[in-house]
Design a protein around this motif. Structure first.
Motif: not given
Lengths: 376, 189
Positions: A1-7, A10-18, B149-155
């Motif tokens: 469910m938490k992948y919903r936005r990525y799917i 919406s691929r930007k920001g820290k959540e996407a990075n995680r 990894f450090m700045d936690e930026m997505s692709y």
């Protein structure tokens, strides 16, 4: 469910990075994300639809099985009843009625649970067997003689049931057996086998192909595969995370058993094999791990080195005997790069060794680091 | 019926066990549904078509419903991944299509470098080695790794920031990680 936005896209920001970092450790997630990246629109509705479909399908099947197993029991028992009824037609009518009554009673005692069809038959039979001989008929029997005959018939009925039970058990076993038994009737130009790991567990999705060809397949849910054999030769078995296996193919063996051993070191190494594009069947299922080799072969390469080696001329180096140990990688053009001296001898010798590799013949592409020694 | 509320609380392995024991399809339905987003995603990857992917996921459910009880499954998640991949590949074979497998994602990097990069390690020696090795990376790899990894930026963020294409960003990070691993191993005992 938490992948919903990525799917959704919406691929930007820290959540996407995680999520992306999680995908690095989780091949399942990684593949799924790859899938969503390819399709532009939001798939959430589709996912919900599929879920509803699954629920509906599950309910329908339950219902079906429940009914089918009940019908199966009924038919089976009526079948027995009918068998005795018709084969013993010289008996007085009362006996026949008694038998029918007994059989009806047994049938009523069958637990009607939702069971899978294959198991339903066997299990129900087992339940019957567990029960002690059927309870005495409540219908008053006219004469003592008739009663004895009835009892005899019941024993006969039980024996026959036991026989049929065995038959059913055997049929069930055959049905439940893996594809092995079905395949054993196929023509012997087939290579058949099963692939296991060290613990005897079947390996799914291992790629099995005939050496030197693009003819191959992958193992199924039982670790089983079959391949058409040309003539005897070798087959290769690959699966990521396991050491590749090359084994001579034997079409006369009914079932080859191939064991694969875990390869702890190889998971992060990848291969681009050979000269150019791979045929699709080789790419499905696994990645081959290959150590680069000189194109002309090790012997010829060593000969080249010997022939072209220029001995060092300075004071320190010219008398030195020994080897220079080098490591390097092979790039996509088959050329060495990142040549490093692992085990030095002396400066001029080291440089000469590097020169020889740099200017030397091509290598077959592979991703493993090459270790090479140049003798002085 | 009364099971519905409890079912969603059961673990994967418990659901499997219950299904084996009772044969009630609701258990397996619940289990399978948990993985639909992942299963559907993987099918999308291989089949590259939403309708086909949906059919594949449903077809797999049909196939597994009678069979799944017969298998000895240790971890359902890993198993079902293997199974759905196999299933999609077989569909592709039947269609006789060119199977383009993108290997860049198939490389699962070794965990130890990831731990270091995620700052999950306490080993000072290795942390020092990491700093040192980062300096030695080619520029594009170093930049991408630091951003990720450090700045936690997505692709996508890195693409915006650097102008590199998405596939380049991914491969810089991939190759960078590998180079770091080699370098760090050399510099630690």
């Amino acid at each position: 469910m938490k992948y919903r936005r990525y799917i959704k896209g919406s691929r930007k920001g820290k959540e996407a990075n995680r999520i992306e970092r999680e995908a690095m450790k989780d091949p399942f997630l990684a593949e799924a994300l790859e899938g969503y990246e390819r399709i532009p629109n939001d798939q959430q509705k589709r996912i919900t639809d599929i879920r509803k479909q699954v629920v509906r399908r599950a309910q329908r099947r339950n219902y079906l099985i429940r009914n089918l197993s009940a019908v199966a029991c009924l038919l089976m028992l009526l079948g027995f009843g009918g068998y005795f009824f018709f084969s013993q037609n010289e008996l007085p009518q009362e006996i026949a009625t008694v038998q029918q009554e007994i059989l009806h009673e047994e049938e009523q005692q069958q637990p009607v649970e939702p069971l899978k069809i294959e198991k339903a038959i066997a299990l129900n039979q087992k339940e019957e067997k567990k029960e002690t001989p059927p309870p005495p008929p409540p219908v008053p029997v006219p004469s003592q003689k008739a009663l004895t005959i009835a009892e005899d018939n019941i024993t006969v009925a039980e024996e026959d049931m036991a026989v049929v039970e065995m038959e059913i058990a055997m049929i069930e076993k055959d049905a439940m057996d893996s594809i092995d038994s079905a395949i054993s009737d196929t023509p012997s130009t087939m290579i058949k086998g099963k692939v296991f790991d060290d613990n005897g567990k079947p390996l799914i999705g291992a790629s099995v192909y005939i050496d030197g060809t693009s003819r191959g397949t992958i193992t199924n849910l039982d670790g089983f595969f079959k391949l058409e054999a040309l003539d005897t030769g070798n087959i290769n078995v690959n699966l990521i995370g396991y050491k590749p296996v090359k084994i001579s193919a034997d079409a006369t063996t009914p079932m080859m058993h191939i064991a694969m051993h875990k390869d702890e070191t190889s998971l992060d190494e990848v291969t681009v094999v050979g000269y150019g594009r791979q045929k699709k069947s080789l790419m499905t299922g696994s990645i081959q791990i290959v150590m680069p080799q000189p194109v002309i072969g090790k012997k010829a390469y060593d000969a080249y080195i010997e022939k072209n080696l220029i001995r060092p001329t300075d004071e320190i180096c010219k008398k030195k005997r020994g080897t220079v140990g080098l490591t390097f990688y092979i790039n996509t053009e088959g050329r060495p790069y990142q040549i490093k001296v692992e085990k030095p001898l002396c400066e001029q010798a080291d440089n000469e060794a590097i020169r020889l590799i740099e200017e030397g013949p091509d290598w077959i592409i592979g991703d493993k680091e090459v270790k090479w020694e140049v003798r002085f | 019926m009364f099971l519905k509320r409890k079912i969603s609380k059961l673990t994967d392995e418990e659901l499997l066990r219950q299904y084996k024991r009772s044969g009630q399809s609701e258990y397996f339905g619940e289990l399978y549904n948990r993985y639909i987003p992942l299963l559907y995603g993987v099918c999308l990857k291989y089949l590259q078509d939403a309708d086909k992917a949906q059919d594949a996921v449903m077809q797999l459910f049909e196939n597994l419903l009678p069979k799944v009880s017969n298998y000895e499954i240790e971890t359902f998640r890993t198993w079902i991944h293997s199974v759905v991949k196999n299933h999609c590949l077989q569909i592709l074979r039947k269609e006789n299509r060119e199977i383009v497998v993108d290997f860049s994602v198939n490389i699962m990097e070794s965990d130890d470098v990831l731990h270091l990069l995620n700052d999950e390690e306490d080993n000072d020696e290795r942390k020092e080695a990491l700093k040192h090795c980062l300096e030695r990376l080619p520029e594009a790899q170093r930049t991408s790794i630091i951003h990720f990894f450090m700045d936690e930026m997505s692709y996508a963020d890195i693409v915006d920031h650097t102008g590199y294409s998405l596939s380049h960003v991914k491969s810089y990070i991939q190759n960078g990680k590998r180079n770091l691993k080699i370098c760090i191993e050399k510099h630690t005992v």
